[in-house]
Design an enzyme around this catalytic site. Structure first.
Site: not given
Ligand SMILES: *Cc1c(COP(=O)(O)O)cnc(C)c1O
Length: 440
Positions: A289, A291, A329, A361-362
């Site tokens: 998974e 991202g 971030r 404004c922070e």
């Molecule tokens: C956020 C998340 C990801 C992705 O995380 P990355 O650091 O962007 O690779 C994968 N699985 C779950 C369950 C997440 O919460």
């Protein structure tokens, strides 16, 4: 691979000048390189070629339809955390049977929707959630495919807000209780135990935590396969990327080399080498998974210098037209983004320390503090590098600032994949209370 580099004194994304994009579409502007996303997907896919695997892109990192569409064409699956993300994936042509539904707080409506769409699995984070899914599935005459998220109690992740695999986190079920909870789940009539899942954190730039977590969960996965015939083991995401190059020390940045190395200390090959040996003998389908790894380095946020300001104490501020509402971030978890002028600075330019701040404004509205930067002028364009992940996806309308536009570059062509919000968009769906109602 050259996705962001200077060409004839101008910063480019693939074959397109970023200054031309800013002139045409205004700033703040997100620009993505399609080639970088594809390249990162393909490299990870290739590194895992020896495993029966499916890369389920973690949609929360960047849920823009064009990004989902691009990854769908690569045959990616998707890891979603809300009904809204599932809706987006389906709208972009993603396959529901390749979607895993994660998250600690799924609502009844979200569960119903995902069941109707027949997702691959619900990744379940508590016993109460198991019972809810079982009940909802029963009412709709279906069996819900589930995997339990196991918390392996391994420390990992770049910041305390993005570490998820320690026992004190809200995520998952403790590894010591996993078999017991699976036994309870196996007695729930409307569930089908399809897999097991873990995710230990984000922006992890060493192989050790991944190897340790896989080593801890693999024996449990083997037991679950024997006992319940589970089919997959999702090892989560978390693969880190390069945010900080050696630019400040006067050397060239990673992106100037055109070298999209995923991280200085961890390549996809090293990542694969750390986990594949423990995974392969399981004979399970392996889900990943990622991202940030797929989209982080593929995006920049372009912004225009509005004002320069020096305080009485001599502190310098560069005030730009992007704010924490566009890219949160740095404010949220001290995220680092390299900042470079779009017009190539001369190597002999003297660098000076300045804070780069937005108009919101922070006090937390900053992109960099005491950063050594080449001289910047009013009206000049800058690029916040590696803003493709958790950038636009976390943007808000705070301070009633319209959301930025997004452009996807592919080769020499640029496509507006999201239009800039207008002032009208800001008040859409709002209603003033009728005068008569106020009178009462
Ligand atoms: C956020 C998340 C990801 C992705 O995380 P990355 O650091 O962007 O690779 C994968 N699985 C779950 C369950 C997440 O919460």
């Amino acid at each position: 691979m050259h996705s962001f580099h200077y060409h004839k004194g101008q910063l480019r994304c693939e074959g397109v000048d970023l200054s031309a994009l800013a002139a045409e579409h205004g700033t703040p502007l997100y620009v993505y390189s399609a080639q970088t996303i594809q390249d990162h997907f393909r490299r990870l896919d290739a590194a895992l070629a020896g495993l029966d695997h499916l890369i389920c892109y973690a949609v929360k990192a960047n849920s823009t339809l064009a990004v989902l569409d691009l990854l769908g064409r690569e045959r990616a699956g998707f890891d979603i955390v809300s009904a809204g993300e599932l809706y987006r994936v389906l709208h972009a042509g993603g396959r529901p049977e390749c979607c895993t539904f994660a998250g600690v707080g799924k609502t009844r409506e979200e569960i119903e929707y995902a069941l109707r769409k027949e997702v691959l699995s619900f990744n379940v984070e508590s016993e109460a959630e198991l019972e809810m899914i079982n009940a909802v599935a029963g009412e709709s005459g279906r069996r819900a495919p589930v995997a339990l998220r196991i918390n392996p109690d391994v420390a990992a992740g770049g910041h305390k807000y993005i570490s998820t695999g320690k026992s004190e986190n809200k995520f998952g079920i403790g590894i010591d209780r996993a078999l017991e909870v699976y036994a309870a789940a196996s007695k729930m009539p409307h569930l089908r135990l399809r897999g097991v899942q873990m995710h230990i954190g984000s922006q992890i730039t060493e192989a050790g935590p991944f190897a340790r977590a896989v080593a801890k969960v693999a024996p449990v996965a083997a037991e679950l396969k024997r006992e319940y015939g589970i089919e997959f083991f999702s090892v989560g995401g978390g693969l880190g990327i390069v945010y900080k190059s050696s630019l400040e020390s006067g050397q060239e940045a990673w992106w100037q080399h055109g070298d999209n190395t995923p991280s200085p200390s961890l390549t996809v090959e090293e990542y694969a080498a750390a986990i594949v040996p423990a995974l392969k003998p399981l004979g399970l389908r392996i889900l990943l998974e990622p991202g940030r790894f797929l989209v982080g380095n593929a995006g920049v946020l372009l912004s225009t210098v509005q004002y320069l300001k020096t305080t009485a104490s001599g502190k310098k501020f560069v005030i730009v037209d992007a704010g924490m509402n566009d890219l949160i971030r740095p404010a949220l978890y001290e995220g680092y983004h390299e900042i470079v002028p779009v017009r190539e600075p001369s190597p002999t330019d003297r660098r000076e320390a300045a804070d780069v701040v937005g108009p919101v404004c922070e006090s937390g509205d900053f992109f960099a503090q005491a950063r050594e930067l080449p001289p910047l002028r009013q009206g000049e364009l800058i690029a916040l590098m590696s803003a493709g992940a958790y950038g636009f996806a976390m943007a808000s309308n705070y301070n009633s600032r319209p959301l930025a536009a997004e452009v996807m570059v592919s080769g020499k062509t640029a496509h507006v994949v999201r239009e800039r919000q207008t002032l009208r968009d800001l008040i859409r769906g709002e209603h003033r209370v009728e005068e008569a109602a106020v009178a009462h």
